[in-house]
Scaffold this motif. Structure first.
Motif, mmCIF file in Angstrom:
data_model
loop_
_atom_site.group_PDB
_atom_site.id
_atom_site.type_symbol
_atom_site.label_atom_id
_atom_site.label_comp_id
_atom_site.label_asym_id
_atom_site.label_seq_id
_atom_site.Cartn_x
_atom_site.Cartn_y
_atom_site.Cartn_z
ATOM 1 N N CYS A 165 -5.590 0.048 5.740
ATOM 2 C CA CYS A 165 -5.900 1.091 5.930
ATOM 3 C C CYS A 165 -7.237 1.593 4.873
ATOM 4 O O CYS A 165 -7.750 2.581 5.754
ATOM 5 N N CYS A 169 -6.260 -1.421 0.200
ATOM 6 C CA CYS A 169 -5.429 -2.111 1.266
ATOM 7 C C CYS A 169 -6.455 -2.383 2.411
ATOM 8 O O CYS A 169 -7.730 -1.842 2.867
ATOM 9 N N CYS A 221 0.929 -1.474 -0.397
ATOM 10 C CA CYS A 221 0.383 0.059 0.059
ATOM 11 C C CYS A 221 0.636 1.518 0.073
ATOM 12 O O CYS A 221 1.510 0.824 0.862
ATOM 13 N N CYS A 223 0.254 3.037 3.800
ATOM 14 C CA CYS A 223 0.225 2.715 5.195
ATOM 15 C C CYS A 223 2.072 0.898 4.872
ATOM 16 O O CYS A 223 1.853 1.172 6.132
HETATM 17 ZN ZN LIG Z 1 -2.760 1.468 3.612
#
Ligand SMILES: [Zn+2]
Length: 415
Positions: free
Chosen positions: A59, A56, A13, A16
């Motif tokens: 997050c 993701c 991602c 994050c």
């Molecule tokens: Zn993420």
């Protein structure tokens, strides 16, 4: 030999760093949505890349599985933000509102990242701030500089931010309108902002809103340049990780099918507003990190594809002439994913004269101005730029058009 312009596989991602990614909508291999074909390039093979979305799970950021090399996409850009009255008015309001939020004084520096042709910079100048733009498109930076709107031709990065703080001072206002969703390195983007934003300053991001993208089935706002599909939950986490803090949000349902404007300051400078807290709560209820929500969206998109193709085939079987309106990036995604091309929709009207004479990527529709409607018998216009529906219908009526409109999204219908 490694290809210097190779695409990047997204296996972590970009906000994050998590590798827990869920693929949910594959739009196939498509050409770049903004690579219009001129006399020369139309005889060459088109570059294509996978266009596929993934979530993701950690997050809640939606993002493409592949990032095309930015030099293929942004060094020469035909999208010019000043084209529509709606956008011009919106930017004037944006500049005034952000200047007020930052309590900026006349002469304070206002930085616009990816400033395009300088439309927002001009709006900052109009409210008394000192505008400065950064944009990688050589043609647009040149155009803005010629208008007296200082623009550095570059990608936004930590070194550019540091140089800017040294040479131009710390901006009291930083804006990123329709670029945050286009940038691959969002950690660097945030770090750059954190390194130069003046104390008490405001960083405002405008981007299409993920929740609209899913709820209104706006799959056609996916294209290779648009690498992230952003909600407030992942954005708040990203800012927090880099010494910044998301503290407020505004929502514009009419802009690009649903746009959020996020207000960010240095950590601890401001209290989160009630409307931000409420919006975050709604995202949780929506299921921003739940793969099932995204799988259901993908199914709706596939169903709508069958429906629209059926409608176009029916019109063609009745001997009707169908053109498109809006040779935009979203139009190109839609035409290519729906498997439509110039054999069923030969021409696309666009209001940007810079696009006239080009062919649209993939579908190869000839791009013409609205005047072409007067001399041709057109029965139906496929409204590819459905986000400007009202404005377009008025223009077509003014041009004497009396035919139908086919609105493709969220569910294809003839009006
Ligand atoms: Zn993420």
């Amino acid at each position: 030999m490694p290809d210097a312009l190779a695409s990047r596989n997204v296996d972590a991602c970009r906000m994050c760093g998590s590798a827990s990614l869920h693929r949910y909508l594959d739009l196939g291999r498509t050409p770049l949505a903004n690579s219009y074909l001129d006399e020369k390039t139309r005889s060459e093979p088109e570059f294509t890349e996978e266009l596929c979305l993934q979530l993701c799970r950690d997050c809640g950021l939606s993002q493409l599985t592949k990032v095309v090399h930015p030099d293929r996409m942004f060094r020469h850009y035909l999208y010019v933000s000043a084209t529509t009255a709606t956008i011009r008015e919106h930017f004037a309001e944006f500049a005034a509102t952000v200047a007020k939020a930052a309590d900026a004084k006349p002469g304070d520096l206002a930085l616009d990242i990816a400033s395009n042709d300088g439309t927002l910079l001009a709006a900052f100048q109009a409210v008394g701030l000192k505008p400065l733009g950064v944009d990688p498109a050589e043609n647009l930076a040149k155009e803005a500089n010629a208008k007296g709107l200082t623009t550095w031709c570059d990608y936004w990065s930590v070194p550019v931010a540091e140089r800017l703080a040294r040479e131009a001072g710390r901006p009291k206002v930083i804006t990123a309108a329709n670029v945050f969703a286009h940038a691959d390195g969002l950690v660097d983007f945030a770090r750059g902002v954190a390194s130069c934003l003046a104390p008490g300053g405001v960083f405002a991001i405008e981007c299409p809103y993920l929740v609209d993208f899913i709820e209104k089935s706006e799959f056609d706002t996916a294209y290779h340049e648009h690498v992230s599909y952003i909600g407030l939950t992942p954005l708040a986490a990203l800012m927090k990780a880099h010494g910044l803090e998301l503290y407020d949000v505004e929502y514009f349902p009419e802009i690009h099918g649903g746009t959020i404007r996020s207000y960010i300051g240095r950590a601890g400078e401001r209290k989160p507003t009630g409307r931000l807290t409420e919006a975050l709560r709604k995202e949780e209820a929506f299921g921003i990190k739940d793969p099932a929500v995204y799988d259901a969206f993908a199914k709706r998109v596939l169903d709508n594809r069958e429906r629209l193709r059926g409608l176009v085939e029916k019109l063609r079987a009745q001997g009707k002439t169908v053109w498109a309106y809006g040779a935009s990036a979203k139009g190109n995604t839609l035409m290519n994913f729906f498997g439509l091309d110039s054999s069923s929709v030969p021409r696309a009207i666009d209001d940007n004269p810079k696009k006239w004479g080009y062919l649209s990527p993939g579908a190869r529709m000839e791009i013409v101005g609205i005047d072409a409607l007067k001399s041709a018998k057109v029965d139906c216009l496929l409204l590819l730029a459905w986000n400007f529906e009202k404005e377009i219908r008025l223009r077509c009526q003014a041009a004497g058009y009396a035919g139908q409109f086919l609105v493709p999204v969220p569910e294809a219908r003839v009006v």
